[in-house]
Design an enzyme around this catalytic site. Structure first.
Site, PDB file in Angstrom:
ATOM      1  N   SER A 126      38.204  29.639 -23.604  1.00 36.96           N
ATOM      2  CA  SER A 126      38.750  30.892 -24.022  1.00 36.96           C
ATOM      3  C   SER A 126      38.990  31.554 -23.235  1.00 36.96           C
ATOM      4  O   SER A 126      38.099  31.804 -22.317  1.00 36.96           O
ATOM      5  CB  SER A 126      37.773  31.255 -24.876  1.00 36.96           C
ATOM      6  OG  SER A 126      37.875  32.527 -25.417  1.00 36.96           O
ATOM      7  N   TYR A 151      29.054  34.762 -27.893  1.00 37.19           N
ATOM      8  CA  TYR A 151      29.856  33.880 -27.540  1.00 37.19           C
ATOM      9  C   TYR A 151      30.537  33.765 -26.316  1.00 37.19           C
ATOM     10  O   TYR A 151      30.764  32.424 -26.119  1.00 37.19           O
ATOM     11  CB  TYR A 151      30.800  34.015 -28.567  1.00 37.19           C
ATOM     12  CG  TYR A 151      32.138  33.756 -29.165  1.00 37.19           C
ATOM     13  CD1 TYR A 151      31.666  32.088 -29.451  1.00 37.19           C
ATOM     14  CD2 TYR A 151      33.056  33.995 -28.283  1.00 37.19           C
ATOM     15  CE1 TYR A 151      33.214  31.358 -29.475  1.00 37.19           C
ATOM     16  CE2 TYR A 151      34.535  33.586 -28.318  1.00 37.19           C
ATOM     17  CZ  TYR A 151      34.608  31.794 -28.794  1.00 37.19           C
ATOM     18  OH  TYR A 151      35.564  31.079 -28.520  1.00 37.19           O
ATOM     19  N   LYS A 155      31.013  30.559 -23.675  1.00 39.82           N
ATOM     20  CA  LYS A 155      31.752  29.793 -23.249  1.00 39.82           C
ATOM     21  C   LYS A 155      31.718  29.843 -21.588  1.00 39.82           C
ATOM     22  O   LYS A 155      31.690  28.408 -20.587  1.00 39.82           O
ATOM     23  CB  LYS A 155      33.517  30.730 -23.376  1.00 39.82           C
ATOM     24  CG  LYS A 155      33.347  30.237 -24.888  1.00 39.82           C
ATOM     25  CD  LYS A 155      33.996  29.037 -25.702  1.00 39.82           C
ATOM     26  CE  LYS A 155      34.379  28.773 -26.951  1.00 39.82           C
ATOM     27  NZ  LYS A 155      34.339  27.792 -27.640  1.00 39.82           N
TER      28      LYS A 155
HETATM   29  C1  WQD Z   1      44.515  39.160 -32.867  1.00 39.73           C
HETATM   30  C2  WQD Z   1      44.439  40.743 -32.638  1.00 39.73           C
HETATM   31  C3  WQD Z   1      43.471  42.518 -32.983  1.00 39.73           C
HETATM   32  C4  WQD Z   1      42.843  41.045 -37.508  1.00 39.73           C
HETATM   33  C5  WQD Z   1      39.244  36.196 -30.997  1.00 39.73           C
HETATM   34  C6  WQD Z   1      38.153  35.594 -30.539  1.00 39.73           C
HETATM   35  C7  WQD Z   1      38.868  34.778 -28.758  1.00 39.73           C
HETATM   36  C8  WQD Z   1      38.865  33.927 -30.099  1.00 39.73           C
HETATM   37  C9  WQD Z   1      40.047  34.302 -30.657  1.00 39.73           C
HETATM   38  C10 WQD Z   1      37.666  32.227 -31.231  1.00 39.73           C
HETATM   39  C11 WQD Z   1      43.863  41.602 -32.231  1.00 39.73           C
HETATM   40  C12 WQD Z   1      44.352  42.495 -34.500  1.00 39.73           C
HETATM   41  C13 WQD Z   1      43.091  41.054 -36.423  1.00 39.73           C
HETATM   42  C14 WQD Z   1      43.121  41.999 -38.486  1.00 39.73           C
HETATM   43  C15 WQD Z   1      44.650  43.133 -36.207  1.00 39.73           C
HETATM   44  N1  WQD Z   1      38.434  32.655 -29.789  1.00 39.73           N
HETATM   45  N2  WQD Z   1      43.930  42.263 -35.729  1.00 39.73           N
HETATM   46  N3  WQD Z   1      43.548  43.217 -38.604  1.00 39.73           N
HETATM   47  O1  WQD Z   1      40.274  39.493 -31.208  1.00 39.73           O
HETATM   48  O2  WQD Z   1      42.124  38.156 -29.329  1.00 39.73           O
HETATM   49  O3  WQD Z   1      40.833  36.963 -29.868  1.00 39.73           O
HETATM   50  O4  WQD Z   1      39.201  35.188 -31.373  1.00 39.73           O
HETATM   51  O5  WQD Z   1      37.269  31.267 -31.287  1.00 39.73           O
HETATM   52  O6  WQD Z   1      37.461  34.160 -28.483  1.00 39.73           O
HETATM   53  O7  WQD Z   1      38.218  36.769 -29.385  1.00 39.73           O
HETATM   54  O8  WQD Z   1      41.587  37.091 -32.280  1.00 39.73           O
HETATM   55  O9  WQD Z   1      43.302  36.876 -34.412  1.00 39.73           O
HETATM   56  O10 WQD Z   1      40.965  37.950 -33.771  1.00 39.73           O
HETATM   57  O11 WQD Z   1      42.940  39.193 -33.057  1.00 39.73           O
HETATM   58  O12 WQD Z   1      45.101  44.067 -36.552  1.00 39.73           O
HETATM   59  O13 WQD Z   1      42.773  42.065 -39.402  1.00 39.73           O
HETATM   60  O14 WQD Z   1      44.777  41.299 -33.480  1.00 39.73           O
HETATM   61  O15 WQD Z   1      42.622  43.453 -33.448  1.00 39.73           O
HETATM   62  O16 WQD Z   1      44.158  42.800 -31.817  1.00 39.73           O
HETATM   63  P1  WQD Z   1      41.579  37.758 -30.902  1.00 39.73           P
HETATM   64  P2  WQD Z   1      42.053  38.037 -33.202  1.00 39.73           P
END
Ligand code: WQD
Length: 340
Positions: A126, A151, A155
């Site tokens: 990741s 987590y 990785k």
């Molecule tokens: C993306 C953006 C949030 C939800 C995570 C893990 C990573 C990976 C994928 C998993 C961010 C914003 C989110 C919401 C929002 N692996 N957001 N409102 O955090 O980049 O990555 O998921 O298996 O290891 O860390 O992905 O989709 O959670 O967030 O504003 O309700 O969307 O702040 O900027 P992230 P995400």
């Protein structure tokens, strides 16, 4: 003679899409899953897309005897290891659960690979290993930062397990693919993401809000030092991501690797902000999304996107789908789940 690829976690979101692409490329695929974080929806979808029953072994990869038995039963030319827990927040609450599951399952795979005298091992890593990057876009040579969650730590540790196993045991070759943010669904709308409970990730939260399962999307933070104040990510279409696995497996099996252990970023190279994603979703699907700004979410990095040029050059792979196409596929999948 066709080659056999074992896909651990093959009934999950990424595993099911990878299974489809591998099978369509002519590989024999064995799916293994313990169904601890998914039901049979995606497995059934995979069989429907491919028009045949796919070999399925229901098993826990933490069970060393079961993994050994599996490797005895089939001649495994390559294994792609997805089977892992993936909720970042939960990993902070229950670190030992994450360490036990994610590390032990991969150790069992590596030990089985060693016991059979070698194997091609692809590990699903990741972009989280880069933490808050100092330079953008990130290349594979960008430094890994200390993990901010168990987590993320698993990785990094599993990457190291693979690197060291390749260094020590002849016959084991390894690739780690560092995914950016996989989103979307198969164009057939027969497989896709199936989050349990309230989604943590942005796109499932968007589609569930649009369908009426959630009242309102919170956009976490509008005061980041980015062009529109919201975080930027590299959203990669799930089918594009799946195709990268086929390219990496072929490279390993055809003896085209330049080193026993290789690492590739799997992203588009294109930063997209939360606001841009929300707007694109509304526009391409013709729906109005109920959303509001909310405080920053703890642990979020400001911005990260890939330099995918190494994968472009060495794997002969590149992301092809636009974010609009991907968001249309995500919406089609959500509607199908809702029976609409
Ligand atoms: C993306 C953006 C949030 C939800 C995570 C893990 C990573 C990976 C994928 C998993 C961010 C914003 C989110 C919401 C929002 N692996 N957001 N409102 O955090 O980049 O990555 O998921 O298996 O290891 O860390 O992905 O989709 O959670 O967030 O504003 O309700 O969307 O702040 O900027 P992230 P995400």
């Amino acid at each position: 003679m066709s080659k056999t690829v074992l896909v651990s976690g093959g009934a999950g979101f990424i595993g099911s899409h990878v299974t489809v692409e591998l099978a369509q490329a002519g590989y024999d695929v064995v799916i293994a899953d313990d169904f601890s974080n998914c039901d049979e929806t995606n497995y059934k979808g995979v069989c429907a897309i491919l028009g045949r029953e796919m070999p399925l072994v229901t098993m826990d990869f933490c069970d060393a005897v079961a993994v050994e038995r599996l490797f005895g039963q089939w001649h495994i030319d390559a294994v792609i290891h997805f089977a892992a827990f993936k909720a970042v927040g939960e990993s902070v609450q229950e670190p030992l659960k994450y360490y036990r599951n994610n590390l032990l399952s991969f150790l069992n795979v590596l030990e089985a690979a060693k016991r059979q005298g070698g194997c091609n091992v692809l590990f699903s890593s990741s972009a989280t290993v880069y933490g808050e990057p100092e330079e953008l876009p990130v290349t594979e040579r960008s430094p890994r930062q200390p993990a901010t969650s168990p987590y993320g730590n698993t990785k990094q540790m599993c990457e190291d397990f693979l690197r060291d196993a390749v260094g020590a045991y002849p016959g084991i070759r390894g690739v780690a693919l560092r995914y950016f943010n996989p989103i979307g669904a198969h164009p057939s709308a027969l497989i896709g993401e199936l989050p349990r409970g309230v989604p943590n990730n942005l796109v499932p939260f968007i589609t569930q809000t649009a369908i009426g399962k959630r009242e309102c999307l919170s956009v976490f933070g509008n005061d980041y030092p980015t062009p529109d104040g919201t975080c930027q990510r590299d959203y990669i279409d799930i089918v594009d991501l799946a195709r990268a696995h086929v390219c990496a497996v072929a490279r390993m099996l055809d003896g085209r690797m330049k080193a026993g252990y290789e690492v590739f970023n799997v992203g588009t190279g294109r930063p997209v902000s939360v606001l841009e994603l929300v707007t694109a979703f509304e526009k391409v699907n013709g729906v109005k999304l109920n959303w509001k700004y909310a405080p920053r979410r703890a642990g979020d990095v400001t911005a990260i996107w890939a330099d995918p040029s190494l994968a472009n050059k060495e794997l002969g792979w590149r992301a092809e789908r636009s974010v609009e196409e991907t968001l249309a596929a995500a919406w089609a999948w959500e509607k199908r789940l809702a029976g609409k």
